[in-house]
Design an enzyme around this catalytic site. Structure first.
Site: not given
Length: 210
Positions: A9, A103-104
Site C-alpha cells: 500500500d 496505489d494498492e
C-alpha cells in the site's frame, strides 16, 4: 498450508509522486486536486495530514486548516506509469499479483516466499526497491488472507511492515474497533453497534444467522 498474502500500500501515493517530481515540494504540505472548478482533495501529503487535512475536503476547507498548503493538479498518466513500473517489481516474487487500485496491490507468495528468504524478506525487498527507484515509501502488510494483509498495512502505516500470522489473528481482532476493519463503514458500524457489537472480536463471536 496457510496462505500468505502481501498487501503493498503506497503512502500518500499521488502526493508522494508529486513531491518526488518537484524538489520544491519536499517536506511541504501538499494536496493533490482535480482540474475542475468544484474540485476536492484526492490525496494529501503527511505534512498536510498533521493539520487535519482530509481526502474529500474542498480547497477552502483545507486552507482554513493549513493556510500554507500547496495544491497540485493531479496527473493520472504519471501515477499510472509508476503503478505499471511497480508491478514489474512485484512479479519478481510471484506471478499471483492483483492490482487492486492504482496505489494498492496484493501478492500471493504462498508457494514462492521460501525462494526469497520468507514473507518479511520479500516485503522489505519491495519497499527498498520502490524507494530506490521512485523515491517514495510504501507499507507492506502480510497476513493469511487479503483482509488481514490489508489490516496489517493499515496498522503499520506509514512506511511500515507488519506480519499478522494465523495464530495472531484472534488476539489482534479481539479489541479492534469495527471501523478499523476493511469494508466496515460508518453506517454498518452504527447498525452493528445497535446490535451490541462494538469490536471485531464481538463480531467474530456473533452467530452468522444474526
Amino acid at each position: 498450508m496457510s496462505r500468505i498474502i502481501l498487501c503493498i500500500d503506497m503512502d500518500a501515493f499521488f502526493a508522494s509522486v508529486e513531491q518526488q517530481s518537484n524538489p520544491k515540494l519536499h517536506g511541504k504540505p501538499v494536496a493533490v486536486i482535480g482540474s475542475g472548478n468544484r474540485t476536492v482533495i484526492t490525496t494529501r501529503s503527511y505534512e498536510a495530514r498533521k493539520f487535519g487535512v482530509k481526502t474529500g475536503m474542498n480547497i477552502y476547507e483545507a486552507k482554513k486548516l493549513c493556510p500554507y498548503i500547496i495544491f497540485v493538479t493531479g496527473n493520472n498518466e504519471k501515477y499510472t506509469h509508476t503503478c505499471t513500473e511497480m508491478q514489474k517489481i512485484y512479479l519478481k516474487y510471484t506471478p499471483d499479483v492483483e492490482i487492486y487500485s492504482i496505489d494498492e496491490s496484493f501478492l500471493d507468495v504462498t508457494t514462492t516466499h521460501h525462494l526469497f528468504g520468507g514473507p518479511e524478506a520479500i516485503g522489505y525487498a519491495i519497499k527498498k526497491q520502490i524507494k530506490e527507484k521512485f523515491g517514495i515509501n510504501c507499507t507492506a502488510g502480510i497476513g493469511p488472507n487479503i483482509l488481514m494483509a490489508k489490516l496489517a498495512s493499515d496498522i503499520s502505516k506509514p512506511d511500515g511492515l507488519l506480519w499478522i500470522k494465523p495464530e495472531d489473528v484472534d488476539n489482534i481482532l479481539k479489541d479492534l474497533p469495527l471501523k478499523e476493519l476493511w469494508g466496515i463503514g460508518a453506517k454498518l458500524t452504527e447498525r452493528l453497534n445497535a446490535l451490541g457489537i462494538e469490536t471485531c472480536g464481538q463480531l467474530g463471536k456473533t452467530p452468522a444467522s444474526l
